[in-house]
Enzyme design. Structure first.
Site: not given
Length: 434
Positions: A10, A45, A76, A93, A123, A125-126, A205
């Site tokens: 989320a 990720k 989980y 997915d 869904t 288009g997302i 340097d």
């Protein structure tokens, strides 16, 4: 009452997430969100844009949610065995890729008490990837960028930082990734090196580039990136100057500065005792750290003390004593440097350092002992690895080979085909060019 469990990150809440929650509401019962922690998300990720508490506030205010609990791993199992839900709902997915194994383990676990997995169709288009791309194009704020280094240190086994010496090289650090075991691997942040900045301008340097000149390059990098930045501050200069450097970097959103405990004209550490290099007293250097910490305004900015004792062959005991002194002065981390070809010297240091009561993140730059893997570093308690000069070193021979090809062939065709990326690709690499 039926229990329904939904695991999600989320970070970018979109209609796809809401559709899954709506499916749970139609079943009826207690809807429990297992909100992945930053650490759980970072295991497969990039670090989420919002931290756990920010994401939790948003999810708690979504209609129909009964409870939000942390899910500390991608697995989980622990939460499922604690709650024993009747249903686990997820977008379909997760039937492929890195999450396929996770899904199967969920099925096997809840089958023990007759639970069922419901896969909600994707869904249309997302695209989270597209949303992430748009967010990168929008950029970030100094406050958000500055805080990301601390979040990474809390969430990852080891944080990987790569040098950039101009805007173009920073785009490489920002956007380059590889797929490994269905995980997306990318650099966590950017190192602004005085060595590579000097070399890119064909200057020695030796601290020749002043802070104002270096800030010009830093601003170029800030314009086109979102990842946290660590700034190579050499020895920090006089205390009176260091205070203003801290204020400037903090205002720009830089996450931290590393300063080394040497004085006098700068010589690159990899020369070691081959050239004259003088180490500051630990007492004087501690005063510089304290002054910098007093000058900063936010809590996120990190001042990291770089210890040169091993480089200058002062011995392990001197390095340990200095580390304790600098931490007591308020340093937010320690960088221990070595020019040995093996990892042995650094590894010995970690054995002492990891026992400190006041231990803070430990940073290394494995330029000379480059055979050591990140896993080996992490196993020794090292928190950050900096790849300090590789991009510039790679660029030089590539340009020389291209130049030689043009001279030998009296045209650019061979060089363009063998060494060069298409001009269209490099143009579209630049944000806003298309």
């Amino acid at each position: 009452m039926k229990k329904i469990y939904i695991g999600m990150s989320a970070d970018l809440l979109h209609p796809g997430h809401l559709n899954i929650i709506e499916q749970a509401r139609q079943i009826g019962g207690e809807i429990i969100i297992g909100l992945l922690t930053d650490k759980a998300i970072a295991s497969y990720k990039r670090l989420p844009y919002m931290n756990y508490e920010q994401r939790k506030i948003i999810i708690e205010n979504v209609k129909g949610i009964s409870k939000v609990i942390p899910q500390d791993t991608l697995d989980y199992t622990a939460n499922l065995e604690m709650l024993k839900p009747d249903y686990v709902i997820h977008g379909d997915d997760w039937k492929k890729g890195i999450q396929a194994q996770t899904r199967q383990k969920v099925i096997d676990t809840i089958a023990k008490w007759g639970g069922k997995v419901i896969d909600v169709p994707y869904t249309q288009g997302i695209s989270s990837s597209q949303l992430n791309k748009v967010l990168k194009e929008i950029g970030t704020t100094p406050e958000i960028r500055a805080a990301r280094l601390e979040r990474l240190l809390e969430s990852k086994e080891i944080v990987t930082i790569c040098e950039a010496h101009n805007g173009l090289s920073s785009l490489i650090v920002e956007n380059t990734y590889v797929e490994e075991n269905n995980k997306k691997i990318e650099f966590d942040g950017i190192w602004i090196s005085s060595l590579t900045q000097s070399a890119a301008k064909a200057k020695p340097d030796i601290g020749y580039l002043d802070t104002t000149t270096r800030m010009e390059v830093l601003n170029d990098i800030l314009d086109v990136t979102t990842k946290p930045i660590i700034y190579d501050g050499d020895n920090g200069g006089p205390i009176e100057h260091f205070i203003f450097t801290v204020k400037t970097l903090e205002r720009l959103g830089v996450s931290g500065i590393i300063i080394e405990d040497k004085i006098g004209l700068k010589k690159n550490s990899l020369f070691g005792t081959e050239v004259i290099q003088n180490q500051d007293t630990k007492e004087n250097f501690a005063l510089k750290i304290k002054a910098g910490k007093t000058a900063q305004v936010t809590k996120n900015f990190m001042i990291i003390a770089r210890i040169e004792s091993l480089i200058l062959e002062k011995g392990m005991e001197d390095a340990i004593v200095r580390a304790k002194c600098y931490l007591e002065a308020g340093a937010d981390g320690i960088m221990i440097h070595s020019r040995q070809k093996t990892f042995d010297e650094i590894k010995e240091f970690t054995k002492y350092y990891n026992k400190f009561e006041n231990r803070k993140p430990l940073i290394v730059v494995p330029s000379s002992y480059s055979q050591v893997t990140e896993k080996e570093l992490a196993n020794c308690g090292i928190n950050v690895v900096i790849y300090a000069n590789q991009l510039l070193r790679a660029a030089y021979p590539a340009m020389v080979n291209t130049a030689k090809s043009i001279l030998l062939n009296h045209r650019s065709q061979e060089a363009s085909e063998e060494y060069c990326m298409p001009i269209k690709e490099i143009i579209t690499l630049i944000p806003g060019a298309k």
